[in-house]
Design a protein around this motif. Structure first.
Motif, short mmCIF file in Angstrom:
data_model
loop_
_atom_site.label_atom_id
_atom_site.label_comp_id
_atom_site.label_asym_id
_atom_site.label_seq_id
_atom_site.Cartn_x
_atom_site.Cartn_y
_atom_site.Cartn_z
N SER A 112 0.83 -1.21 0.00
CA SER A 112 0.00 0.00 0.00
C SER A 112 0.86 1.25 0.00
N TYR A 113 1.91 1.23 0.82
CA TYR A 113 2.80 2.39 0.88
C TYR A 113 3.53 2.58 -0.45
N THR A 114 4.00 1.48 -1.03
CA THR A 114 4.72 1.56 -2.30
C THR A 114 3.82 2.10 -3.40
N ALA A 115 2.53 1.75 -3.35
CA ALA A 115 1.58 2.25 -4.35
C ALA A 115 1.45 3.76 -4.30
N SER A 116 1.74 4.36 -3.12
CA SER A 116 1.58 5.80 -2.97
C SER A 116 2.62 6.60 -3.76
N TRP A 117 3.72 5.96 -4.13
CA TRP A 117 4.72 6.68 -4.92
C TRP A 117 5.08 5.97 -6.24
N ARG A 216 7.93 12.31 1.40
CA ARG A 216 8.63 11.05 1.16
C ARG A 216 8.38 10.55 -0.27
N ARG A 217 7.19 10.80 -0.79
CA ARG A 217 6.86 10.40 -2.16
C ARG A 217 7.79 11.09 -3.15
N LEU A 218 8.03 12.37 -2.95
CA LEU A 218 8.92 13.11 -3.85
C LEU A 218 10.34 12.56 -3.78
#
Length: 225
Positions: A112-117, A216-218
């Motif tokens: 789920s976290y990986t999907a965010s970026w 963190r995504r950036l």
């Protein structure tokens, strides 16, 4: 009750794994402990590097001079050490089943976290696989107030990240997994879970969490360092 110097938790304010430990403390009525918020991004403490030299991650629980890492292991340790408000059932089969389910659901945090970026096809695959796994979670919670039945238990703590972090990652990454029409049981559980005083007292601000994960995504996308 342990003295603060005998019970210390190394954590990070926005980590759902750390919150698991604090929720377990709250449910057990443990308030006399020292919490140390680590600067994981820029300056990890020498204590953290000493106690968890391989992974260099939080949470780390220090109890009577002994260090324990890995959040689910810590929660189980707490449950076995402080007997009030049991988090795991006594029946060996049920206990093993719940442990197994928690392990199954654990990888969903990373996905789920990986999907965010992530972007494109990689992101679509992560969202699809996570939604398929959520169908199993929906079956597990169906007809229950909490995963532990009528009271909060081990699985509620293990899956607590769904209540805040998943919506944050959905917002940051512009995707949707937790559809209340497709997953009504999980949606109802989120409301029940976050309405508990011991849970919401420790939840971080959603706005602050969104800002953190946007930054963190950036970084993850290589846009900023």
């Amino acid at each position: 009750m342990e003295n603060a110097e005998e019970l210390k938790l190394l954590g990070f304010w926005v980590s759902p794994m750390v919150l698991r430990v604090e929720w377990a403390f709250m449910l057990k009525g443990i308030t006399d402990y020292e919490y140390v918020d680590e600067d994981l991004l820029h300056n990890k403490s020498s204590l953290l590097l000493e106690l968890n030299p391989v992974h260099k991650k939080v949470p780390v629980l220090i109890h009577k001079g002994k260090a324990i890492a890995e959040s689910l292991v810590i929660v189980e340790y707490i449950d076995e050490t402080w007997k009030n408000h049991p988090l795991l059932p006594q029946d060996p089969y049920e206990k093993a089943r719940i442990r197994s389910f928690a392990i199954f659901a654990e990888k969903l945090i990373f996905e789920s976290y990986t999907a965010s970026w992530s972007q494109g096809e990689a992101k679509e695959k992560l969202v699809k696989s996570t939604m398929e796994a959520f169908e199993k979670i929906e079956e597990e919670i169906k007809g229950k107030t909490f995963f532990g039945g009528e009271s909060l238990g081990f699985l509620d703590i293990a899956l607590g990240w769904i209540s805040l972090w998943l919506p944050v990652w959905e917002q940051v990454g512009s995707f949707k997994i937790l559809d209340p029409i497709k997953f009504p049981g999980i949606a109802s559980w989120v409301e029940n879970f976050t309405s508990q005083a011991v849970i919401k007292e420790k939840l971080p601000s959603k706005e602050r969490a969104v800002q953190f994960y946007r930054e963190r995504r950036l970084v993850r996308m290589g846009i900023v360092k």
